[in-house]
Design an enzyme around this catalytic site. Structure first.
Site, PDB file in Angstrom:
ATOM      1  N   GLU A 203      37.024  39.606  44.881  1.00 11.13           N
ATOM      2  CA  GLU A 203      38.300  40.284  44.681  1.00 11.13           C
ATOM      3  C   GLU A 203      38.203  41.251  43.498  1.00 11.13           C
ATOM      4  OE1 GLU A 203      41.233  40.088  46.490  1.00 11.13           O
ATOM      5  OE2 GLU A 203      41.550  41.771  45.139  1.00 11.13           O
ATOM      6  N   PHE A 204      38.734  42.454  43.692  1.00 10.53           N
ATOM      7  CA  PHE A 204      38.692  43.436  42.597  1.00 10.53           C
ATOM      8  C   PHE A 204      40.093  43.874  42.182  1.00 10.53           C
ATOM      9  CE2 PHE A 204      34.771  43.922  45.096  1.00 10.53           C
ATOM     10  CZ  PHE A 204      33.830  43.690  44.108  1.00 10.53           C
ATOM     11  N   LEU A 205      41.109  43.082  42.547  1.00  6.42           N
ATOM     12  CA  LEU A 205      42.470  43.553  42.266  1.00  6.42           C
ATOM     13  C   LEU A 205      42.720  43.706  40.772  1.00  6.42           C
ATOM     14  CD1 LEU A 205      44.758  41.410  41.067  1.00  6.42           C
ATOM     15  CD2 LEU A 205      44.636  40.484  43.337  1.00  6.42           C
ATOM     16  N   ASN A 270      32.542  43.587  36.498  1.00  2.00           N
ATOM     17  CA  ASN A 270      33.291  43.170  35.309  1.00  2.00           C
ATOM     18  C   ASN A 270      32.507  43.458  34.034  1.00  2.00           C
ATOM     19  OD1 ASN A 270      35.513  42.399  36.672  1.00  2.00           O
ATOM     20  ND2 ASN A 270      35.237  40.200  36.439  1.00  2.00           N
ATOM     21  N   PHE A 311      38.443  53.270  31.217  1.00  5.04           N
ATOM     22  CA  PHE A 311      37.960  52.151  30.397  1.00  5.04           C
ATOM     23  C   PHE A 311      37.190  52.610  29.160  1.00  5.04           C
ATOM     24  CE2 PHE A 311      39.359  50.016  34.080  1.00  5.04           C
ATOM     25  CZ  PHE A 311      39.602  48.704  33.721  1.00  5.04           C
ATOM     26  N   CYS A 322      39.703  37.184  33.404  1.00  5.52           N
ATOM     27  CA  CYS A 322      38.432  37.406  34.113  1.00  5.52           C
ATOM     28  C   CYS A 322      37.258  37.878  33.267  1.00  5.52           C
ATOM     29  CB  CYS A 322      38.666  38.405  35.243  1.00  5.52           C
ATOM     30  SG  CYS A 322      39.756  37.759  36.513  1.00  5.52           S
ATOM     31  N   LYS A 325      35.558  35.345  30.829  1.00  9.53           N
ATOM     32  CA  LYS A 325      35.085  34.196  31.604  1.00  9.53           C
ATOM     33  C   LYS A 325      33.892  34.581  32.493  1.00  9.53           C
ATOM     34  CE  LYS A 325      37.564  33.345  35.511  1.00  9.53           C
ATOM     35  NZ  LYS A 325      36.823  33.372  36.759  1.00  9.53           N
ATOM     36  N   LYS A 383      48.014  42.895  29.584  1.00 11.10           N
ATOM     37  CA  LYS A 383      48.107  44.328  29.854  1.00 11.10           C
ATOM     38  C   LYS A 383      49.499  44.603  30.429  1.00 11.10           C
ATOM     39  CE  LYS A 383      45.849  44.602  34.363  1.00 11.10           C
ATOM     40  NZ  LYS A 383      44.951  45.403  35.134  1.00 11.10           N
ATOM     41  N   ARG A 390      47.057  35.221  30.086  1.00  9.32           N
ATOM     42  CA  ARG A 390      45.753  34.595  29.881  1.00  9.32           C
ATOM     43  C   ARG A 390      44.783  35.508  29.124  1.00  9.32           C
ATOM     44  NH1 ARG A 390      44.778  32.592  35.959  1.00  9.32           N
ATOM     45  NH2 ARG A 390      45.483  34.730  36.346  1.00  9.32           N
TER      46      ARG A 390
HETATM   47  P1  NAD Z   1      45.537  31.481  39.364  1.00  4.95           P
HETATM   48  O1  NAD Z   1      45.339  30.436  38.338  1.00  4.95           O
HETATM   49  O2  NAD Z   1      46.662  32.438  39.223  1.00  4.95           O
HETATM   50  O3  NAD Z   1      45.660  30.815  40.807  1.00  4.95           O
HETATM   51  C1  NAD Z   1      44.841  29.781  41.243  1.00  4.95           C
HETATM   52  C2  NAD Z   1      45.702  28.854  42.070  1.00  4.95           C
HETATM   53  O4  NAD Z   1      44.859  27.902  42.699  1.00  4.95           O
HETATM   54  C3  NAD Z   1      46.704  28.048  41.251  1.00  4.95           C
HETATM   55  O5  NAD Z   1      48.012  28.290  41.723  1.00  4.95           O
HETATM   56  C4  NAD Z   1      46.285  26.601  41.444  1.00  4.95           C
HETATM   57  O6  NAD Z   1      47.379  25.705  41.489  1.00  4.95           O
HETATM   58  C5  NAD Z   1      45.558  26.674  42.765  1.00  4.95           C
HETATM   59  N1  NAD Z   1      44.586  25.598  42.977  1.00  4.95           N
HETATM   60  C6  NAD Z   1      43.628  25.147  42.136  1.00  4.95           C
HETATM   61  N2  NAD Z   1      42.918  24.174  42.716  1.00  4.95           N
HETATM   62  C7  NAD Z   1      43.424  24.006  43.952  1.00  4.95           C
HETATM   63  C8  NAD Z   1      43.102  23.148  45.033  1.00  4.95           C
HETATM   64  N3  NAD Z   1      42.100  22.269  44.962  1.00  4.95           N
HETATM   65  N4  NAD Z   1      43.843  23.234  46.167  1.00  4.95           N
HETATM   66  C9  NAD Z   1      44.856  24.103  46.243  1.00  4.95           C
HETATM   67  N5  NAD Z   1      45.197  24.945  45.261  1.00  4.95           N
HETATM   68  C10 NAD Z   1      44.488  24.894  44.126  1.00  4.95           C
HETATM   69  O7  NAD Z   1      44.149  32.258  39.441  1.00  4.95           O
HETATM   70  P2  NAD Z   1      43.925  33.770  39.926  1.00  4.95           P
HETATM   71  O8  NAD Z   1      44.145  34.687  38.796  1.00  4.95           O
HETATM   72  O9  NAD Z   1      44.619  33.990  41.205  1.00  4.95           O
HETATM   73  O10 NAD Z   1      42.347  33.746  40.182  1.00  4.95           O
HETATM   74  C11 NAD Z   1      41.795  33.063  41.275  1.00  4.95           C
HETATM   75  C12 NAD Z   1      40.322  33.435  41.375  1.00  4.95           C
HETATM   76  O11 NAD Z   1      40.203  34.846  41.592  1.00  4.95           O
HETATM   77  C13 NAD Z   1      39.529  33.149  40.110  1.00  4.95           C
HETATM   78  O12 NAD Z   1      38.225  32.796  40.483  1.00  4.95           O
HETATM   79  C14 NAD Z   1      39.512  34.485  39.398  1.00  4.95           C
HETATM   80  O13 NAD Z   1      38.416  34.627  38.531  1.00  4.95           O
HETATM   81  C15 NAD Z   1      39.420  35.446  40.566  1.00  4.95           C
HETATM   82  N6  NAD Z   1      39.969  36.797  40.308  1.00  4.95           N
HETATM   83  C16 NAD Z   1      41.152  36.951  39.649  1.00  4.95           C
HETATM   84  C17 NAD Z   1      41.646  38.222  39.448  1.00  4.95           C
HETATM   85  C18 NAD Z   1      42.952  38.440  38.732  1.00  4.95           C
HETATM   86  O14 NAD Z   1      43.244  39.583  38.398  1.00  4.95           O
HETATM   87  N7  NAD Z   1      43.748  37.436  38.475  1.00  4.95           N
HETATM   88  C19 NAD Z   1      40.935  39.344  39.920  1.00  4.95           C
HETATM   89  C20 NAD Z   1      39.744  39.136  40.601  1.00  4.95           C
HETATM   90  C21 NAD Z   1      39.264  37.856  40.797  1.00  4.95           C
END
Ligand code: NAD
Length: 519
Positions: A203-205, A270, A311, A322, A325, A383, A390
């Protein structure tokens, strides 16, 4: 297909759906997708296409789900019952432009579950996306250096293990997992006698512009495990929301590669972005000492088409869930699996951490010992246009100032960000809590009686602050702009001292006042 062929259309819909229901690809190994390429089914109703399941309804899962709900039935699963309850009731758990509107527009194709079993109960879903968190492993205990940096994949593994109990589903990994994870998951499946169709689709959002990124991605990267029906189904799903995928040259944006390569693309992207910010910060620090303005320097640098302007802004450091981490995770994997030292990562991390420390230094150089001083922090979200706290530099700054005995008052224009900060504080969810900081009800209230103001997030609203009014309310005169977002002239015209980032720093060039401590 001509008008009037409703019967044929419906029959085809049933047949193609059944191919999924009866897991024909699993039995025959043949390529079967929800549409046939022989017929134009573009006007088939969305409900006739296979639903998708997304596990994890956080920032990524929810945006992805709402985005795809334009074309498919989407079942969102999250173990957080409160979150599922909110979604079911139409309450948005996060703040993201366009989210609520698009959620409401597609509400009838969205359903919510607290357990995966129920979401898979009718056995129709074909693609199951994993979008659960992959945080840093918790520090603690006696660990080797850097060990706590490795990604905690326990949530990912528990979902995969549950999926291994089901036939006919392909896993699509959206969570950011370190290079090699896909391979390890396949081996785990094989050890249980399962040939798991598995795809990596990183995911690149960008939070704050998540739907813009969803609608118009620079690229979609897909890593394969050799199950062509799963790859085809994923491409088909994307084609339903991205018409450009039907056209020529679509492979330039829809990139298919090996699993580990796709995983590497995410981490390297990243790292590349974090390196650019590091460059701007290091040159910015040099400019501060050299009476130069790094925003001018970076404008000149970014005009080079080989480099580009994004950037390259000096600031108080990157935050978010992200960058830090993910670059730590790739460093940990490179060390553990290949014995390689990604020393670039060390520099990025230490420069980033140093940016907040420079703000503390500036404050001390101006105000002396910070014990008992009043500092206002503007901006909590990492941001603008998000409520995501976070990794936000505001919190790192608050922690360091608090250690020095400063009184803090903070404000963020986004109500969701303020609510999250208050909730984290109540629930003790460090580090994204202002702890002893008071949450103000307005920017003006935050700066009242402040000896200094620090801007940590470049919210548009901060550009509208009436600095004459602010100057009257403040006790001191210092304004540190950690994002070079304010108009220095407007701040100075109010009789205040403006201190940007990566710009000539009169504060730093002055000797330390008595009582201040070197950090
Ligand atoms: P988040 O913490 O907002 O959401 C994760 C969700 O997963 C939570 O709601 C949690 O309750 C749920 N969860 C955890 N374990 C679970 C399980 N066993 N069963 C069901 N639900 C479960 O995290 P996020 O920001 O959406 O990020 C998710 C992934 O995407 C991460 O690996 C992150 O690095 C990656 N990512 C995030 C972004 C971003 O901008 N937030 C961008 C690209 C990639």
């Amino acid at each position: 297909m001509r008008e009037g062929s409703k019967f044929v259309r419906e029959t085809l819909a049933v047949l193609t759906e059944n191919a999924v229901d009866y897991k024909i690809p699993e039995l025959t190994g043949e390529r079967v997708t929800p549409h046939s390429h022989l017929f134009d089914l573009s006007h088939m109703t969305v409900s006739a296409k296979a639903p998708i399941v997304i596990v994890g309804a956080g920032y990524v899962g929810l945006v992805t789900g709402v985005g795809f709900a334009r074309a498919r039935e989407v079942r969102l699963v999250d173990r957080n019952a409160r979150l599922i309850e909110d979604l079911d009731a139409g309450r948005m758990p996060i703040s993201e432009p366009e989210l609520e509107e698009r959620f409401n527009d597609n509400r009838d194709r969205l359903s919510f579950f607290t357990d995966l079993e129920s979401a898979l109960a009718d056995q129709r879903p074909q693609l199951v996306f994993i979008a659960v968190g992959t945080p840093k492993r918790a520090a603690g205990g006696r660990r080797q250096e850097g060990e706590g940096d490795a990604a905690n994949l326990s949530a990912v593994h528990s979902v995969v293990d549950e999926l291994l109990l089901h036939d006919g589903v392909a896993v699509v990994m959206k969570s950011t997992v370190p290079p090699g994870t896909g391979r390890a998951i396949l081996e785990r499946a094989e050890a249980r006698g399962r040939d798991l169709p598995y795809l990596s689709c990183p995911e690149f959002l960008q939070e704050g512009a998540a739907f813009a990124t969803f609608d118009s991605p620079d690229r979609i990267v897909v890593g394969h495990s050799g199950h062509s029906w799963a790859s085809d189904a994923l491409r088909e799903l994307h084609a339903d929301v991205h018409p450009w995928l039907q056209g020529e040259h679509s492979d330039e944006r829809y990139m298919e590669m090996e699993l580990i390569e796709a995983e590497c693309v995410k981490h390297t992207s990243n790292l590349a972005l974090a390196i650019r910010i590091t460059l701007a910060n290091e040159i910015g620090n040099f400019c501060e000492e050299s009476a130069a303005d790094a925003t001018q320097v970076m404008k000149g640098v970014g005009a080079d088409r080989r480099i580009g302007p994004s950037f390259l802004k000096p600031g108080v450091g990157f935050g978010g869930s992200c960058f830090d981490k993910d670059i730590r995770a790739v460093r940990a994997v490179a060390r553990a699996d290949a014995g390689l030292d990604l020393s670039l990562v060390d520099t990025v991390i230490s420069t980033n951490e140093g940016q907040v420390e420079r703000v503390v230094e500036k404050l001390e150089r101006r105000l002396g010992a910070l014990e008992g001083t009043n500092i206002a922090i503007l901006g909590l979200a990492f941001k603008p246009k998000t409520d995501d706290l976070r990794g936000g530099p505001a919190f790192t700054l608050a922690t360091r100032l608090r250690r020095r005995g400063a009184n803090l008052r903070a404000w963020d224009p986004e109500p969701g960000a303020r609510e999250r900060a208050a909730r984290n504080h109540r629930e003790g969810a460090e580090p994204e809590t202002m702890s002893t900081a008071e949450l103000a009800r307005s920017a003006l209230e935050a700066v009242a009686e402040a000896d200094a103001v620090v801007l940590a997030t470049e919210w548009e609203q901060f550009g509208e602050i009436d600095w004459c009014e602010a100057a009257q309310a403040m006790r001191g005169t210092l304004v540190i702009d950690g994002r070079n977002h304010l108009d220095p002239e407007a701040v100075r015209a109010a009789g205040l001292e403006y201190e940007g980032t990566g710009r000539e720093s009169r504060g730093l060039l002055r000797p330390l006042p008595e009582g201040a401590t070197e950090s």
